[in-house]
Design an enzyme around this catalytic site. Sequence first.
Site, mmCIF file in Angstrom:
data_model
loop_
_atom_site.group_PDB
_atom_site.id
_atom_site.type_symbol
_atom_site.label_atom_id
_atom_site.label_comp_id
_atom_site.label_asym_id
_atom_site.label_seq_id
_atom_site.Cartn_x
_atom_site.Cartn_y
_atom_site.Cartn_z
ATOM 1 N N ASP A 1 0.803 -1.214 -0.093
ATOM 2 C CA ASP A 1 -0.065 -0.020 0.067
ATOM 3 C C ASP A 1 0.996 1.304 -0.047
ATOM 4 O O ASP A 1 2.090 1.198 0.348
ATOM 5 C CB ASP A 1 -0.872 0.181 1.312
ATOM 6 C CG ASP A 1 -1.745 1.423 1.196
ATOM 7 O OD1 ASP A 1 -2.621 1.428 0.328
ATOM 8 O OD2 ASP A 1 -1.757 2.012 2.259
ATOM 9 N N SER A 2 0.121 2.440 -0.590
ATOM 10 C CA SER A 2 1.122 3.524 -0.418
ATOM 11 C C SER A 2 1.401 3.979 1.055
ATOM 12 O O SER A 2 2.323 4.779 1.326
ATOM 13 C CB SER A 2 0.156 4.871 -0.935
ATOM 14 O OG SER A 2 -1.114 4.845 -0.143
ATOM 15 N N TYR B 1 -0.519 8.644 -2.593
ATOM 16 C CA TYR B 1 -0.426 8.480 -4.114
ATOM 17 C C TYR B 1 -1.860 9.255 -4.728
ATOM 18 O O TYR B 1 -1.680 9.608 -5.800
ATOM 19 C CB TYR B 1 -0.467 7.002 -4.362
ATOM 20 C CG TYR B 1 0.606 6.280 -4.081
ATOM 21 C CD1 TYR B 1 1.798 6.740 -3.405
ATOM 22 C CD2 TYR B 1 0.958 4.941 -4.753
ATOM 23 C CE1 TYR B 1 3.020 6.107 -3.211
ATOM 24 C CE2 TYR B 1 2.067 4.390 -4.541
ATOM 25 C CZ TYR B 1 2.915 4.592 -3.756
ATOM 26 O OH TYR B 1 4.176 4.003 -3.691
ATOM 27 N N GLY B 2 -2.765 9.413 -3.997
ATOM 28 C CA GLY B 2 -4.003 9.590 -4.595
ATOM 29 C C GLY B 2 -4.069 11.117 -5.242
ATOM 30 O O GLY B 2 -4.882 11.366 -6.098
ATOM 31 N N CYS C 1 -4.145 -1.418 -2.067
ATOM 32 C CA CYS C 1 -4.572 0.052 -2.279
ATOM 33 C C CYS C 1 -5.252 0.323 -3.496
ATOM 34 O O CYS C 1 -4.896 -0.133 -4.640
ATOM 35 C CB CYS C 1 -3.179 0.637 -2.589
ATOM 36 S SG CYS C 1 -3.107 2.554 -2.813
ATOM 37 N N ASN C 2 -6.551 0.773 -3.502
ATOM 38 C CA ASN C 2 -7.290 1.202 -4.381
ATOM 39 C C ASN C 2 -6.739 1.912 -5.566
ATOM 40 O O ASN C 2 -6.763 1.817 -6.698
ATOM 41 C CB ASN C 2 -8.558 1.792 -3.899
ATOM 42 C CG ASN C 2 -9.571 1.083 -3.125
ATOM 43 O OD1 ASN C 2 -10.224 0.393 -3.627
ATOM 44 N ND2 ASN C 2 -9.185 0.915 -1.962
ATOM 45 N N THR C 3 -5.823 3.139 -4.916
ATOM 46 C CA THR C 3 -5.194 4.119 -5.852
ATOM 47 C C THR C 3 -4.308 3.244 -6.784
ATOM 48 O O THR C 3 -4.159 3.409 -7.936
ATOM 49 C CB THR C 3 -4.720 5.221 -5.099
ATOM 50 O OG1 THR C 3 -5.773 5.649 -4.141
ATOM 51 C CG2 THR C 3 -4.241 6.204 -6.092
ATOM 52 N N GLU D 1 -2.194 8.653 8.197
ATOM 53 C CA GLU D 1 -0.953 8.135 8.377
ATOM 54 C C GLU D 1 -0.130 8.648 9.552
ATOM 55 O O GLU D 1 0.929 8.030 10.177
ATOM 56 C CB GLU D 1 -0.201 8.700 6.917
ATOM 57 C CG GLU D 1 -0.337 8.340 5.699
ATOM 58 C CD GLU D 1 0.496 6.679 5.560
ATOM 59 O OE1 GLU D 1 1.699 6.664 5.935
ATOM 60 O OE2 GLU D 1 -0.302 5.616 5.444
ATOM 61 N N CYS E 1 -10.803 3.375 -0.268
ATOM 62 C CA CYS E 1 -9.406 3.485 0.236
ATOM 63 C C CYS E 1 -9.314 2.676 1.413
ATOM 64 O O CYS E 1 -9.747 2.705 2.212
ATOM 65 C CB CYS E 1 -9.038 4.796 0.398
ATOM 66 S SG CYS E 1 -7.558 5.402 1.075
ATOM 67 N N THR E 2 -8.276 1.836 1.324
ATOM 68 C CA THR E 2 -7.755 1.076 2.495
ATOM 69 C C THR E 2 -7.221 1.843 3.734
ATOM 70 O O THR E 2 -7.247 0.901 4.801
ATOM 71 C CB THR E 2 -6.940 0.078 1.776
ATOM 72 O OG1 THR E 2 -5.666 0.731 1.424
ATOM 73 C CG2 THR E 2 -7.156 -0.883 0.538
ATOM 74 N N HIS E 3 -7.173 2.840 3.644
ATOM 75 C CA HIS E 3 -6.963 3.612 4.851
ATOM 76 C C HIS E 3 -8.222 3.841 5.710
ATOM 77 O O HIS E 3 -8.203 3.968 6.990
ATOM 78 C CB HIS E 3 -6.358 5.018 4.784
ATOM 79 C CG HIS E 3 -4.961 5.085 4.263
ATOM 80 N ND1 HIS E 3 -4.348 4.479 3.214
ATOM 81 C CD2 HIS E 3 -3.690 5.486 5.057
ATOM 82 C CE1 HIS E 3 -2.847 4.825 3.166
ATOM 83 N NE2 HIS E 3 -2.675 5.262 4.479
HETATM 84 N N1 DGL Z 1 -4.495 3.059 0.665
HETATM 85 C C1 DGL Z 1 -4.658 3.736 -0.637
HETATM 86 C C2 DGL Z 1 -5.939 3.496 -1.228
HETATM 87 O O1 DGL Z 1 -6.613 2.438 -0.979
HETATM 88 C C3 DGL Z 1 -4.331 5.350 -0.203
HETATM 89 C C4 DGL Z 1 -4.056 6.137 -1.496
HETATM 90 C C5 DGL Z 1 -3.202 7.132 -1.228
HETATM 91 O O2 DGL Z 1 -2.085 6.956 -0.919
HETATM 92 O O3 DGL Z 1 -3.419 8.445 -1.731
HETATM 93 O O4 DGL Z 1 -6.282 4.151 -2.296
#
Ligand code: DGL
Length: 257
Positions: free
Chosen positions: A12-13, A44-45, A75-77, A155, A187-189
């Site tokens: 993940d990011s 990353y988004g 991570c979805n992104t 984060e 988003c996994t966060h």
């Molecule tokens: N956990 C990431 C997701 O599922 C976060 C993306 C990010 O870093 O912006 O999209």
Amino acid sequence: MKVEHRPIGFFDSGVGGISVLREAVKLLPGEDFVYFGDSNNAPYGIKTVDEANKLTFEAVDFLISKNVKAIVIACNTATSAAIINLRKKYSSMMPVIGIEPALKPAVELKREGQIIIMATPMTLAESKFNNLMKKYENQAKIYPMPCPGLVELIEKGILEGEEIEGYLRSKMEPLKKQGVAAIVLGCTHYPFIKKVLCKLLNNEVPIIDGSLGTVKQLKRELIKYNIASERKEGGKVDIYNSLNNDEIIKLSYDLLK
Ligand code: DGL
């Protein structure tokens, strides 16, 4: 080492993918896992797709160097930015699993009101999500809700309190009048702030995330590639992070609990 004894790589990011990893540990307790969070480059988004794609490939290279037998892009992104390219390169060698907003189960609830998809700006802008949206837009009212800034708070380990509540209240309040059918955490966060969301919505709205579906898909792929561990328990988890400081590693293990 026999393939089935090698670990499964999670990426993940940042710390968000731990919400998927914790489901994996429950469903596959005999497997070993290596997790890499790229908190140094998160979020990353709000990057370009090319940047996110490049960073994801670097992260996957790191996991491959740890001898993983399968890759989960938790991570979805990063999934939106890189999954097609990753599968081109790696799927002849190992399973490559991604995650996308769990819109289908939300639609199937057939509740009155709008389905709100909370996700990063990149996830909502990319074709993967837009194709998903097209599939369901005749069956439900869907409201994509970009949440820039939310990943940064998580984060930092800020999972409750006025800052998170204020952020979410300002997003949700204007939508309550039209009725909220369900919230999809794209988003996994975001599963880490589910408690606050429940409270703001008076525990009246189903909140759905894609972790379990993703982990079930991982299990199916391990069986398909014939690389599932025969152990029933005793798997271990190793967590790495590009920030390389003790706080982020501690936060990661705490979130796993
Ligand atoms: N956990 C990431 C997701 O599922 C976060 C993306 C990010 O870093 O912006 O999209």
